[in-house]
Design a protein around this motif. Structure first.
Motif, mmCIF file in Angstrom:
data_model
loop_
_atom_site.group_PDB
_atom_site.id
_atom_site.type_symbol
_atom_site.label_atom_id
_atom_site.label_comp_id
_atom_site.label_asym_id
_atom_site.label_seq_id
_atom_site.Cartn_x
_atom_site.Cartn_y
_atom_site.Cartn_z
ATOM 1 N N ASN A 219 14.448 2.425 3.177
ATOM 2 C CA ASN A 219 14.956 3.293 4.238
ATOM 3 C C ASN A 219 15.573 2.492 5.389
ATOM 4 O OD1 ASN A 219 15.455 5.809 5.378
ATOM 5 N ND2 ASN A 219 13.471 5.936 6.400
ATOM 6 N N GLY A 220 16.377 1.489 5.032
ATOM 7 C CA GLY A 220 17.069 0.701 6.045
ATOM 8 C C GLY A 220 16.215 -0.319 6.759
ATOM 9 N N SER A 221 15.009 -0.568 6.234
ATOM 10 C CA SER A 221 14.093 -1.506 6.879
ATOM 11 C C SER A 221 13.481 -2.433 5.836
ATOM 12 C CB SER A 221 12.959 -0.767 7.602
ATOM 13 O OG SER A 221 13.453 0.104 8.585
ATOM 14 N N VAL A 222 12.966 -3.563 6.305
ATOM 15 C CA VAL A 222 12.114 -4.423 5.491
ATOM 16 C C VAL A 222 10.696 -4.271 6.015
ATOM 17 C CG1 VAL A 222 11.581 -6.774 4.787
ATOM 18 C CG2 VAL A 222 13.955 -6.032 4.924
ATOM 19 N N VAL A 223 9.755 -3.996 5.107
ATOM 20 C CA VAL A 223 8.378 -3.685 5.475
ATOM 21 C C VAL A 223 7.453 -4.776 4.957
ATOM 22 C CG1 VAL A 223 6.528 -1.977 5.344
ATOM 23 C CG2 VAL A 223 8.926 -1.221 5.330
ATOM 24 N N TRP A 224 6.528 -5.244 5.815
ATOM 25 C CA TRP A 224 5.533 -6.238 5.434
ATOM 26 C C TRP A 224 4.133 -5.694 5.699
ATOM 27 C CZ3 TRP A 224 9.733 -7.708 8.539
ATOM 28 C CH2 TRP A 224 10.625 -8.636 7.983
ATOM 29 N N ILE A 225 3.148 -6.208 4.936
ATOM 30 C CA ILE A 225 1.744 -5.934 5.225
ATOM 31 C C ILE A 225 1.245 -6.963 6.231
ATOM 32 C CG2 ILE A 225 -0.596 -5.834 4.289
ATOM 33 C CD1 ILE A 225 0.569 -5.044 1.615
ATOM 34 N N ILE A 257 2.264 -2.908 -1.111
ATOM 35 C CA ILE A 257 3.329 -2.061 -0.584
ATOM 36 C C ILE A 257 4.552 -2.278 -1.461
ATOM 37 C CG2 ILE A 257 4.189 -3.771 1.069
ATOM 38 C CD1 ILE A 257 3.829 -0.052 1.802
ATOM 39 N N GLY A 258 5.209 -1.191 -1.849
ATOM 40 C CA GLY A 258 6.369 -1.302 -2.721
ATOM 41 C C GLY A 258 7.260 -0.088 -2.589
ATOM 42 N N GLU A 259 8.463 -0.181 -3.151
ATOM 43 C CA GLU A 259 9.422 0.918 -3.115
ATOM 44 C C GLU A 259 9.800 1.297 -4.535
ATOM 45 O OE1 GLU A 259 13.268 2.787 -3.580
ATOM 46 O OE2 GLU A 259 12.800 0.714 -4.137
ATOM 47 N N SER A 260 9.835 2.588 -4.815
ATOM 48 C CA SER A 260 10.262 3.083 -6.119
ATOM 49 C C SER A 260 10.728 4.519 -5.959
ATOM 50 C CB SER A 260 9.117 3.009 -7.136
ATOM 51 O OG SER A 260 9.547 3.426 -8.415
ATOM 52 N N GLY A 261 11.868 4.853 -6.571
ATOM 53 C CA GLY A 261 12.387 6.206 -6.455
ATOM 54 C C GLY A 261 12.724 6.590 -5.032
ATOM 55 N N VAL A 262 13.232 5.655 -4.240
ATOM 56 C CA VAL A 262 13.619 5.763 -2.828
ATOM 57 C C VAL A 262 12.456 6.133 -1.913
ATOM 58 C CG1 VAL A 262 15.978 6.412 -3.436
ATOM 59 C CG2 VAL A 262 14.351 8.221 -2.845
ATOM 60 N N HIS A 263 11.223 6.106 -2.413
ATOM 61 C CA HIS A 263 10.041 6.349 -1.603
ATOM 62 C C HIS A 263 9.251 5.049 -1.470
ATOM 63 C CE1 HIS A 263 11.188 10.401 -1.741
ATOM 64 N NE2 HIS A 263 10.528 10.791 -2.820
ATOM 65 N N LEU A 264 8.368 5.017 -0.464
ATOM 66 C CA LEU A 264 7.528 3.855 -0.210
ATOM 67 C C LEU A 264 6.127 4.137 -0.738
ATOM 68 C CD1 LEU A 264 7.672 1.070 1.321
ATOM 69 C CD2 LEU A 264 6.624 2.265 3.261
ATOM 70 N N GLN A 265 5.594 3.223 -1.565
ATOM 71 C CA GLN A 265 4.240 3.385 -2.113
ATOM 72 C C GLN A 265 3.310 2.335 -1.523
ATOM 73 O OE1 GLN A 265 6.920 3.207 -4.585
ATOM 74 N NE2 GLN A 265 7.086 5.423 -4.343
ATOM 75 N N MET A 266 2.042 2.732 -1.347
ATOM 76 C CA MET A 266 1.041 1.833 -0.802
ATOM 77 C C MET A 266 -0.271 2.030 -1.554
ATOM 78 S SD MET A 266 -0.329 1.353 3.137
ATOM 79 C CE MET A 266 -0.618 3.093 3.392
ATOM 80 N N ILE A 267 -0.983 0.932 -1.801
ATOM 81 C CA ILE A 267 -2.309 0.978 -2.403
ATOM 82 C C ILE A 267 -3.282 0.317 -1.437
ATOM 83 C CG2 ILE A 267 -3.791 0.152 -4.268
ATOM 84 C CD1 ILE A 267 -1.423 0.334 -6.136
ATOM 85 N N GLY A 268 -4.349 1.015 -1.163
ATOM 86 C CA GLY A 268 -5.409 0.470 -0.340
ATOM 87 C C GLY A 268 -6.752 0.844 -0.928
ATOM 88 N N TYR A 269 -7.760 0.021 -0.672
ATOM 89 C CA TYR A 269 -9.078 0.328 -1.221
ATOM 90 C C TYR A 269 -10.159 -0.390 -0.425
ATOM 91 C CZ TYR A 269 -7.379 -3.791 -3.780
ATOM 92 O OH TYR A 269 -6.792 -4.978 -4.115
ATOM 93 N N VAL A 281 -2.941 5.817 -5.014
ATOM 94 C CA VAL A 281 -1.619 5.324 -4.643
ATOM 95 C C VAL A 281 -1.046 6.316 -3.638
ATOM 96 C CG1 VAL A 281 0.703 4.760 -5.430
ATOM 97 C CG2 VAL A 281 -1.257 4.252 -6.894
ATOM 98 N N LEU A 282 -0.764 5.837 -2.432
ATOM 99 C CA LEU A 282 -0.211 6.681 -1.385
ATOM 100 C C LEU A 282 1.308 6.542 -1.346
ATOM 101 C CD1 LEU A 282 -2.775 5.893 1.457
ATOM 102 C CD2 LEU A 282 -2.900 7.691 -0.271
ATOM 103 N N GLU A 283 1.971 7.554 -0.780
ATOM 104 C CA GLU A 283 3.433 7.527 -0.750
ATOM 105 C C GLU A 283 3.954 8.105 0.557
ATOM 106 O OE1 GLU A 283 6.398 8.241 -4.155
ATOM 107 O OE2 GLU A 283 6.155 10.236 -3.262
ATOM 108 N N MET A 284 5.035 7.486 1.053
ATOM 109 C CA MET A 284 5.781 8.020 2.184
ATOM 110 C C MET A 284 7.208 8.266 1.727
ATOM 111 S SD MET A 284 6.523 6.388 5.983
ATOM 112 C CE MET A 284 4.811 6.469 6.494
ATOM 113 N N GLN A 285 7.682 9.491 1.902
ATOM 114 C CA GLN A 285 9.018 9.835 1.460
ATOM 115 C C GLN A 285 10.061 9.296 2.428
ATOM 116 O OE1 GLN A 285 9.391 14.003 0.651
ATOM 117 N NE2 GLN A 285 7.679 14.039 -0.780
ATOM 118 N N GLU A 286 11.281 9.198 1.929
ATOM 119 C CA GLU A 286 12.382 8.685 2.745
ATOM 120 C C GLU A 286 12.569 9.549 3.987
ATOM 121 O OE1 GLU A 286 16.912 7.058 1.907
ATOM 122 O OE2 GLU A 286 16.138 8.754 0.777
#
Length: 381
Positions: A219-225, A257-269, A281-286
């Motif tokens: 989504n126009g950004s670079v995301v880091w953990i 943290i990763g991107e697939s299908g134009v959405h952002l996915q995150m795994i935490g535990y 697996v959590l997801e944030m839509q575009e």
């Protein structure tokens, strides 16, 4: 009067119509069509064609993933590639490994692989970011177009680089480099130059605790953990900010943290989740700011199939006593399924000696690749 050659009839078709037909081809066939004539080459390299083709592939939030790259962290073996095939019911499966033909890169075809370290550092919408002999390369593997890029002079040698390319907005790409003092440098293919976008004084506070070296373009950004949070660099605005996080349990760790299908996915535990091998697996839509649950995972069967995975996780590997019942998944990659629900998604993960896949739909676990040595891998798709 004899009929005109077939080529003359074809040449009378409007450019938009021919480009529309060519955009329906798979990427590899588009690359072949590009060699037919100068007209088709011009059509298929035009930005409007790339934007239309990119938008069509992502319209149903399908699988923008073509395959899997594996880099051996200790570089005992060359980079390998595994193609992803999509069946009629949209279930992705990985085929046999293929030799990665990057011999057109200077030095990559060396007879002594140990002296020529070639790493795939990232991929973004059809382009690869490579590293070989202290030089970065941006590569289109279909057309074999290769652009060498030297490191920025004002930056220290230790950089964590990410590729940012969105064909729906521009035909130009950018490289985002996070330096070890947390300054951010940007390279643009349009200007063919580097510049410092963020000085370390502006960002050091946000990046304290940064431990995942690869950023994710979304989504126009670079995301880091960063520790248990996410930090994003908004490329056009050249601004760094924290991202909203989901409500978390005690001792919750953001591990992926990763991107697939134009959405952002995150795994935490939590540590309990690691022991039970059950997590979400959590997801944030575009263009959204809320997280939702995309998949609920239960990987207990991995322990049944592979009872020898008594290897500590990254946060316990230096402890004297290994926690043998804790499932170590490192690294992980989520491939989102089609549609709004992400049906038929796949989780790719590595355990000592194997790369595995987990089908979200039927919860089937299969082996993608057996590794000769149980050393860590770097997995990219």
């Amino acid at each position: 009067m004899p009929p005109s050659p077939r080529g003359e009839h074809l040449s009378r078709l409007p450019d938009d119509l021919v480009a529309g037909i060519l955009s329906l081809l798979p990427p590899r066939e588009v690359a072949r069509a590009r060699l037919v004539c100068r007209w088709w080459h011009a059509l298929t390299t035009d930005h409007h064609f790339l934007r239309a083709s990119f938008s069509r592939r992502h319209a149903g939030h399908g699988h923008p993933v073509a395959g899997l790259f594996s880099n051996h962290i200790f570089r005992f073996t060359p980079t390998e590639y595994f193609p992803l095939s999509i069946s009629a019911d949209e279930e992705p499966t990985f085929g046999d490994r293929l030799a990665l033909d990057l011999s057109f890169i200077p030095g990559a075809g060396s007879a002594d692989p140990g002296r020529c370290i070639l790493d795939v550092l990232g991929s973004c919408n059809g382009l690869l970011l490579l590293w070989c002999r202290s030089i970065y390369y941006v590569c289109n593997p279909l057309t074999k177009k290769l652009v060498p890029i030297v490191q920025p002079r004002e930056a220290p040698p230790s950089l964590w680089v990410s590729l940012a390319f969105d064909p729906s907005k521009s035909r130009h790409y950018k490289i985002i480099a996070l330096a070890d003092m947390y300054s951010i440098h940007v390279y643009s293919s349009e200007t063919r130059s580097w510049w410092m976008a963020i000085h370390s004084d502006q960002s050091a506070g946000l990046f304290q605790g940064h431990y995942v070296f690869r950023g994710v373009f979304w989504n126009g950004s670079v995301v880091w953990i960063v520790e248990h949070s996410l930090v994003r660099f908004i490329i056009e605005e050249e601004h760094v900010a924290k991202m909203p996080m989901p409500s978390r349990k005690k001792d919750w760790i953001c591990a992926y943290i990763g991107e697939s299908g134009v959405h952002l996915q995150m795994i935490g535990y939590t540590k309990k989740d690691q022991i039970t091998a059950c997590f979400d697996v959590l997801e944030m839509q575009e263009n959204k700011s809320e997280w939702s649950v995309l998949y609920c995972l239960d990987l207990n069967r991995v322990k049944e199939l592979c009872p020898d995975i008594e290897w500590p996780t990254w946060d316990t590997r230096h402890h004297q006593h290994k926690i043998i019942d804790r499932l170590a998944l490192s690294p992980i990659y989520v491939i989102r399924g089609v549609g709004k629900t992400g049906k038929h998604g796949v989780l790719i993960f590595s355990i000592p000696g194997k790369i595995m896949s987990y089908n979200m739909e039927d919860q089937e676990i299969s082996m993608v690749k057996e590794i000769a040595t149980p050393c860590p891998l770097d997995i990219l798709v």
